[in-house]
Motif scaffolding. Structure first.
Motif, mmCIF file in Angstrom:
data_model
loop_
_atom_site.group_PDB
_atom_site.id
_atom_site.type_symbol
_atom_site.label_atom_id
_atom_site.label_comp_id
_atom_site.label_asym_id
_atom_site.label_seq_id
_atom_site.Cartn_x
_atom_site.Cartn_y
_atom_site.Cartn_z
ATOM 1 N N GLY A 150 0.864 -1.175 0.000
ATOM 2 C CA GLY A 150 0.000 0.000 0.000
ATOM 3 C C GLY A 150 0.898 1.221 0.000
ATOM 4 N N ILE A 151 0.310 2.390 -0.143
ATOM 5 C CA ILE A 151 1.134 3.614 -0.130
ATOM 6 C C ILE A 151 0.345 4.742 0.511
ATOM 7 N N GLY A 152 1.042 5.770 0.974
ATOM 8 C CA GLY A 152 0.363 6.903 1.622
ATOM 9 C C GLY A 152 -0.359 6.406 2.866
ATOM 10 N N GLY A 153 -1.619 6.748 2.975
ATOM 11 C CA GLY A 153 -2.402 6.349 4.149
ATOM 12 C C GLY A 153 -2.569 4.841 4.274
ATOM 13 N N SER A 154 -2.382 4.135 3.192
ATOM 14 C CA SER A 154 -2.517 2.677 3.237
ATOM 15 C C SER A 154 -1.187 2.007 3.593
ATOM 16 N N ASP A 155 -0.241 2.824 4.027
ATOM 17 C CA ASP A 155 1.088 2.319 4.384
ATOM 18 C C ASP A 155 1.626 3.002 5.641
ATOM 19 N N ALA A 203 -3.468 -3.263 0.202
ATOM 20 C CA ALA A 203 -4.265 -2.244 0.892
ATOM 21 C C ALA A 203 -4.353 -0.994 0.041
ATOM 22 N N SER A 204 -5.549 -0.698 -0.407
ATOM 23 C CA SER A 204 -5.735 0.517 -1.204
ATOM 24 C C SER A 204 -7.190 0.931 -1.129
ATOM 25 N N LYS A 205 -7.417 2.128 -0.676
ATOM 26 C CA LYS A 205 -8.798 2.611 -0.581
ATOM 27 C C LYS A 205 -9.463 2.534 -1.957
ATOM 28 N N THR A 206 -8.769 3.028 -2.964
ATOM 29 C CA THR A 206 -9.360 3.092 -4.307
ATOM 30 C C THR A 206 -9.121 1.818 -5.114
ATOM 31 N N PHE A 207 -8.075 1.087 -4.789
ATOM 32 C CA PHE A 207 -7.604 -0.067 -5.546
ATOM 33 C C PHE A 207 -7.297 0.316 -6.997
ATOM 34 N N THR A 208 -6.846 1.539 -7.169
ATOM 35 C CA THR A 208 -6.440 1.984 -8.509
ATOM 36 C C THR A 208 -5.055 2.626 -8.462
ATOM 37 N N THR A 209 -4.488 2.803 -7.289
ATOM 38 C CA THR A 209 -3.235 3.541 -7.153
ATOM 39 C C THR A 209 -2.103 2.816 -7.881
ATOM 40 N N GLN A 210 -1.421 3.555 -8.748
ATOM 41 C CA GLN A 210 -0.440 2.937 -9.648
ATOM 42 C C GLN A 210 0.614 2.127 -8.892
ATOM 43 N N MET A 351 0.393 17.530 6.407
ATOM 44 C CA MET A 351 0.676 18.278 5.168
ATOM 45 C C MET A 351 -0.308 17.954 4.048
ATOM 46 N N GLU A 352 -0.836 16.729 4.030
ATOM 47 C CA GLU A 352 -1.844 16.427 3.007
ATOM 48 C C GLU A 352 -3.195 17.018 3.424
ATOM 49 N N SER A 353 -3.361 17.234 4.719
ATOM 50 C CA SER A 353 -4.632 17.808 5.198
ATOM 51 C C SER A 353 -4.665 19.320 5.050
ATOM 52 N N GLY A 502 0.473 15.483 -10.797
ATOM 53 C CA GLY A 502 1.675 14.657 -10.989
ATOM 54 C C GLY A 502 1.300 13.262 -11.485
ATOM 55 N N LYS A 503 0.192 12.719 -10.913
ATOM 56 C CA LYS A 503 -0.254 11.375 -11.330
ATOM 57 C C LYS A 503 -0.643 11.403 -12.811
ATOM 58 N N GLU A 504 -1.374 12.440 -13.230
ATOM 59 C CA GLU A 504 -1.824 12.523 -14.633
ATOM 60 C C GLU A 504 -0.639 12.632 -15.573
HETATM 61 O O1 F6P Z 1 -1.912 10.190 -3.649
HETATM 62 C C1 F6P Z 1 -2.380 10.463 -2.380
HETATM 63 C C2 F6P Z 1 -3.316 9.404 -1.885
HETATM 64 O O2 F6P Z 1 -4.537 9.525 -2.497
HETATM 65 C C3 F6P Z 1 -3.428 9.462 -0.375
HETATM 66 O O3 F6P Z 1 -4.352 10.375 0.046
HETATM 67 C C4 F6P Z 1 -3.749 8.054 -0.048
HETATM 68 O O4 F6P Z 1 -3.521 7.774 1.297
HETATM 69 C C5 F6P Z 1 -2.805 7.333 -0.980
HETATM 70 O O5 F6P Z 1 -2.818 8.107 -2.161
HETATM 71 C C6 F6P Z 1 -3.136 5.905 -1.267
HETATM 72 O O6 F6P Z 1 -4.395 5.769 -1.847
HETATM 73 P P1 F6P Z 1 -5.115 4.372 -1.919
HETATM 74 O O7 F6P Z 1 -5.317 3.864 -0.537
HETATM 75 O O8 F6P Z 1 -6.412 4.624 -2.635
HETATM 76 O O9 F6P Z 1 -4.237 3.440 -2.712
#
Ligand code: F6P
Length: 538
Positions: A150-155, A203-210, A351-353, A502-504
């Motif tokens: 996972g990354i970000g909040g999922s990590d 672990a990914s909230k969106t399950f789309t994070t690259q 900082m993200e908030s 940046g993602k785009e």
């Molecule tokens: O790119 C930032 C972000 O959207 C964070 O807010 C989030 O925690 C992280 O990416 C991971 O997102 P996800 O859990 O959907 O993979």
């Protein structure tokens, strides 16, 4: 009304010229009982905020500004499940994830608690099965390695808590966190592991994070290289997400999916199923204690009078430095090696908030918002960057965090650690005046070099021990501190549009890096040249 046009703001501007210019030496000399009066306890924590450059008048003015800006109103709206994340039209209810009161929490009439408790039960059952050996890998071997992808909040949150509570984890399990899309992270995290004994939590909230999807695909490839059967995936991969469709499309049985909800922000999600690696590593009792600590802080934040409310106090002190004394950053300095990832987690939380320059009404603000958060554990930082905090030209307020007992009582290590913690806050506040430097027979040409101006503000947070309960309370304290500041600045602390561009652009550049024929690059000259050089050299 604009924040900077409020009377309360103007009062604080005036105070910054008077009180802001006073030295902590004077403030302490004027009031012998200052430390006692400015120490506030809650949820197992004792906050000594006396070494801040404030007086009662400043604190009253900050509180008045917070009230005028509607901080308490927004807090109550958040806790009541209102859709305060206005740009995404979502409620903000991470507090429901750790609601231990038995009371319902409703979003537009619907109680979210049955769902929250059901997922906690599912997590507890799964972690019990893994910890007992009842859940085996595809070939029947016991699971000995847990890899969270996972990354970000999922990590960051789970990784930080795992490190913090490692002493209370099941040491028979190897637990690792893979986040970076850099293949090195995956390769180094798996190179010594047996796929037959390894379970991935994707672990990914969106399950789309690259990054996460790329690592998840590599996990599947790594597993299948040994296990050679798609059916093995169900025993070696589980998912944590809000997106069941994408989980199924990836090939994970949704029976092995742990759900959470759109009203849980990524950086506030460690309390949800995103905490699954923690539940497995620590066991359900410790995970519950973590939630209980956070819940205690939630109650404190909701109920304690503002003057004795830890998140309110820390939030307002931060406003004072950020908006009236020109501080750009804030250091988090835990005197506990187990908290070595705390600053990294709080960087995302804060900082993200509050890294926003547009307010909730869409107007560009004319005041400073979120500070730069940074830090490292003491005493390491002392031998690296403290020089700048002590004698540099920048004002850097800092939080010192320590414990009265240690999990590793090794001769006098802990006393030395804490002696350093206390010494630093003393040195930062009181410094060493030139008279004292001269009195120490310092050569004249070195006097200014050896003078410590002092007057560098700090908070000291002390708890008896680093436990799941005190850690839960600490993290919730910082979450609410960030809330107080975001509410006062009238920004939406719960979206993160700034990460999209940046993602785009990365999605556009990726095919250009390995296109068979030279792509027609249409970026700026710098980006074009970087891409061209990389293509020629890769
Ligand atoms: O790119 C930032 C972000 O959207 C964070 O807010 C989030 O925690 C992280 O990416 C991971 O997102 P996800 O859990 O959907 O993979």
């Amino acid at each position: 009304m604009k924040l900077t046009e409020r009377d309360e703001w103007k009062v604080l501007e005036r105070l910054s010229e008077t009180v802001g210019a006073q030295h902590l030496r004077e403030l302490f000399a004027e009031e012998p009982g200052r430390a006692e009066r400015m120490t506030t306890e809650a949820c197992g924590w004792r906050l000594d905020w006396s070494k801040n450059r404030v007086t009662d008048e400043v604190m009253q003015a900050l509180l008045a500004l917070a009230r005028a800006a509607g901080v308490e109103t927004l807090r109550d709206q958040m806790l009541a499940g209102e859709r305060i994340n206005i740009t995404e039209n979502r409620a903000v209810l991470h507090t429901a994830l750790r609601n231990r009161s038995g009371q319902p929490v409703r979003i537009e009439g619907e109680d979210v608690m049955p769902g929250v408790l059901a997922v906690l039960d599912q997590m507890a059952d799964f972690s019990a099965a893994v910890r007992s050996g009842a859940w085996t890998g595809y070939t029947g071997k016991r699971i000995r390695n847990i890899i969270n992808i996972g990354i970000g909040g999922s990590d960051l949150g789970p990784a930080m808590v795992y490190e913090a509570l490692k002493s209370q984890s099941d040491r028979a399990l190897t637990v690792r966190f893979v986040s970076n899309v850099d293949g090195t992270h995956f390769a180094e995290s798996t190179r010594d592991l047996d796929p037959e004994e390894t379970l991935f939590i994707i672990a990914s909230k969106t399950f789309t994070t690259q990054e996460t999807m790329t690592n998840a695909h590599s996990a599947r490839t790594w597993l299948l290289a040994t296990l050679s059967d798609d059916a093995a995936i169900a025993k070696h991969c589980v998912a944590v997400s809000t997106n069941a469709e994408a989980v199924a499309a990836f090939g994970i049985d949704t029976a092995n999916m742990f759900e959470f909800w759109e009203w849980v922000g990524g950086r506030y999600s460690l309390w949800s199923a995103i905490g699954l690696p923690l539940m497995v590593a620590l066991g359900p009792d410790h995970f519950t204690a973590l939630l209980e600590g956070a819940h205690a802080m939630d109650r404190h934040f909701a109920e304690a009078p503002a003057e004795a409310n830890l998140p309110m106090l820390m939030g307002l002190l931060g406003i004072w430095y950020n908006n009236f004394l020109d501080a750009d950053s804030h250091a988090v300095l835990p005197y506990d090696q187990y908290l070595h990832r705390l600053a990294a987690h709080l960087q995302q939380v804060d900082m993200e908030s509050n890294g926003k320059r547009v307010d909730r009404d869409g107007n560009v603000v004319d005041y400073q918002t979120g500070p730069i958060i940074w830090g490292e554990p003491g005493t390491n930082g002392q031998h690296a960057f403290y020089q700048l905090i002590h004698q540099g030209s920048k004002l850097i307020p800092a939080d010192f965090i320590g414990f009265c007992t240690t999990h590793n009582a090794l001769s006098d290590h802990h006393d030395k650690l804490m002696a350093n913690c206390f010494a630093q806050t003393e040195a930062l506040a009181f410094g060493k005046p030139p008279e004292q430097v001269v009195a120490e027979d310092t050569p004249a040409e070195l006097v200014t070099h050896k003078t410590f101006e002092g007057n560098r503000p700090t908070n000291t947070l002390l708890a008896d021990a680093l436990t799941p309960h005190t850690l839960g309370a600490l993290v919730a304290l910082y979450e609410h501190k960030v809330f107080v500041q975001g509410a006062l600045w009238h920004v939406n602390s719960f979206d993160q549009w700034g990460v999209q561009l940046g993602k785009e652009l990365a999605a556009k550049i990726l095919p250009e890096l390995d296109a068979a024929i030279e792509p027609d690059l249409a970026h700026d000259s710098s980006t074009n040249a970087l891409i061209a050089h990389y293509r020629a050299t890769r």
